[in-house]
Enzyme design. Structure first.
Site, PDB file in Angstrom:
ATOM      1  N   CYS A 122      -2.102  -8.532  12.377  1.00 47.11           N
ATOM      2  CA  CYS A 122      -2.797  -9.673  12.871  1.00 47.11           C
ATOM      3  C   CYS A 122      -3.683 -10.268  11.890  1.00 47.11           C
ATOM      4  O   CYS A 122      -4.799 -10.527  12.010  1.00 47.11           O
ATOM      5  CB  CYS A 122      -3.684  -9.073  13.887  1.00 47.11           C
ATOM      6  N   ALA A 123      -3.026 -10.555  10.784  1.00 49.11           N
ATOM      7  CA  ALA A 123      -3.680 -11.006   9.549  1.00 49.11           C
ATOM      8  C   ALA A 123      -4.172 -12.458   9.736  1.00 49.11           C
ATOM      9  O   ALA A 123      -3.720 -13.074  10.616  1.00 49.11           O
ATOM     10  CB  ALA A 123      -2.925 -11.182   8.229  1.00 49.11           C
TER      11      ALA A 123
ATOM     12  N   ILE B 172      -3.821 -15.389   8.552  1.00 54.37           N
ATOM     13  CA  ILE B 172      -2.998 -16.329   8.191  1.00 54.37           C
ATOM     14  C   ILE B 172      -1.936 -16.341   9.421  1.00 54.37           C
ATOM     15  O   ILE B 172      -1.421 -17.611   9.830  1.00 54.37           O
ATOM     16  CB  ILE B 172      -2.021 -15.979   6.977  1.00 54.37           C
TER      17      ILE B 172
ATOM     18  N   ARG C 143      -2.616  -2.258  14.053  1.00 54.96           N
ATOM     19  CA  ARG C 143      -2.703  -0.754  13.912  1.00 54.96           C
ATOM     20  C   ARG C 143      -3.355  -0.293  15.050  1.00 54.96           C
ATOM     21  O   ARG C 143      -3.528   1.156  15.067  1.00 54.96           O
ATOM     22  CB  ARG C 143      -3.285  -0.575  12.492  1.00 54.96           C
TER      23      ARG C 143
ATOM     24  N   HIS D  12       4.053  -4.769   1.850  1.00 56.89           N
ATOM     25  CA  HIS D  12       5.498  -5.649   2.158  1.00 56.89           C
ATOM     26  C   HIS D  12       6.688  -5.059   1.983  1.00 56.89           C
ATOM     27  O   HIS D  12       7.536  -5.156   2.865  1.00 56.89           O
ATOM     28  CB  HIS D  12       5.609  -6.842   1.177  1.00 56.89           C
TER      29      HIS D  12
ATOM     30  N   LYS E 242       4.191 -14.435   1.149  1.00 56.97           N
ATOM     31  CA  LYS E 242       4.100 -14.180  -0.254  1.00 56.97           C
ATOM     32  C   LYS E 242       2.791 -13.429  -0.642  1.00 56.97           C
ATOM     33  O   LYS E 242       1.952 -13.449  -0.068  1.00 56.97           O
ATOM     34  CB  LYS E 242       3.939 -15.933  -0.713  1.00 56.97           C
TER      35      LYS E 242
ATOM     36  N   ASP F 158      -2.299 -13.874  -5.169  1.00 57.24           N
ATOM     37  CA  ASP F 158      -2.425 -14.819  -4.029  1.00 57.24           C
ATOM     38  C   ASP F 158      -2.321 -16.169  -4.067  1.00 57.24           C
ATOM     39  O   ASP F 158      -1.644 -16.820  -3.202  1.00 57.24           O
ATOM     40  CB  ASP F 158      -4.145 -14.587  -3.831  1.00 57.24           C
TER      41      ASP F 158
END
Length: 340
Positions: A17-18, A20, A43, A85, A103, A184
């Site tokens: 649930c970031a 982005i 989580r 990742h 990315k 980043d």
């Protein structure tokens, strides 16, 4: 943009649930003509339920394994912290699902190789989420550059900077989690230089500013990528600097500039500025959502069973350059790519 020759929609799951995902990617899938989000995992069940309710996602799970066990999920978007990742791309591939990973794809070349091999073995697609290159202006820019319109390419400048220095406890300030400006935002101009110049750099030199108050991560970088035939790409990127967002390609007869090169939101202008021996031309494009374009393209490649435009070898090559940039930054040396 690829066209989907299929009436059905690709069913997506979101692994995490970031910000982005919440701010851009879930909406992009929902706004696309060829995809739908049917599940999200976090989580904690509470966080998954919160984001699912916000976006109208029908299923939510309190751990990542449950989403990967959902047989209706066909593709998974992974916006997890960088150091996770590799593990979750490999596990997603093993579950037989196509993968769009944020990315940078990997922290190092060895991880990238493992991820590419896992997806190849499972016969699933793997893509890295560089949304900017799905805007049609980049195909036009490549055509202009390699048509000879601006003459022989002499060099490139890529700028992507902004100021996050006031944030507290941001994940981008955690070196143990793949933080820092190189991972980043530096990955954007690095990938763009390889794409636009259609070549691989032979050596890298990086000069960086590390910040003790931001977890000792790199907060500003100046990079020289040495390409064949004496062509150099000078890249500046950072998280503690006045904002810049532009690409310049310099030729023997003229130049090409891409404003708002890596990130923009409609209705910001999307254009290419071309100057050939004093004659200036502005090529304008529709102000489209490049996150949606990225999703439409990915869906099309999967549903039409087409190979992705950026192969596994390209994913590995890009990671190799990022790794070399990081090594040069830390060791204060010029790194030849063969030894990165």
């Amino acid at each position: 943009m690829e066209q989907v020759n299929n009436l059905r929609k690709l069913k997506w799951g979101i692994l995490g649930c970031a910000g982005i995902a919440d701010q851009h990617m879930i909406k992009a899938i929902q706004q696309s003509n060829s995809g739908e989000v049917i599940a999200i995992a976090s989580r904690t069940l509470e966080k998954a339920e919160l984001i699912a309710g916000k976006h109208g996602i029908p299923r939510f799970y309190g751990n990542y394994e449950q989403l990967l066990s959902d047989k209706e999920v066909e593709a998974v978007y992974i916006p997890l912290p960088n150091h996770l990742h590799c593990e979750w791309v490999v596990r997603t591939a093993a579950a037989g699902k196509h993968v769009l990973c944020e990315k940078p794809l990997a922290l190092n070349t060895a991880e990238a190789i493992d991820m590419v091999n896992a997806c190849h073995k499972a016969d699933v697609h793997l893509a890295e989420a560089y949304m900017y290159r799905h805007h049609p202006r980049y195909e036009r820019a490549k055509d202009i550059i390699h048509s000879g319109q601006i003459g022989e390419v002499r060099g490139m400048i890529g700028l992507f900077t902004f100021d996050l220095s006031g944030l507290q406890g941001d994940i981008r300030f955690r070196s143990d989690m793949g933080g820092g400006s190189i991972y980043d935002d530096g990955c954007y101009p690095i990938s763009a230089s390889r794409m636009l110049l259609r070549a691989e750099p032979e050596a890298v030199t990086t000069h960086s500013m590390f910040s003790p108050q931001h977890g000792h991560v790199d907060m500003m970088n100046t990079v020289l990528l040495e390409f064949p035939a004496g062509v150099g790409a000078m890249l500046q990127f950072g998280m503690w600097c006045d904002g810049r967002n532009e690409i310049q390609v310099l030729g023997s007869k003229g130049s090409l500039v891409i404003p708002n090169a890596f990130y923009y939101e409609p209705p910001a202008k999307t254009r290419i500025l071309v100057n050939v021996q004093g004659e200036k031309t502005e090529v304008q494009f529709e102000s489209i959502n490049h996150y949606v374009s990225q999703i439409e393209d990915f869906n099309s490649y999967v549903l039409n069973q087409h190979p992705l435009p950026y192969s596994g070898d390209d994913l590995i090559a890009n990671t190799r350059v990022i790794e070399a940039v990081l090594r040069s930054s830390k060791e204060r040396i010029r790194v030849q790519l063969g030894t990165a």
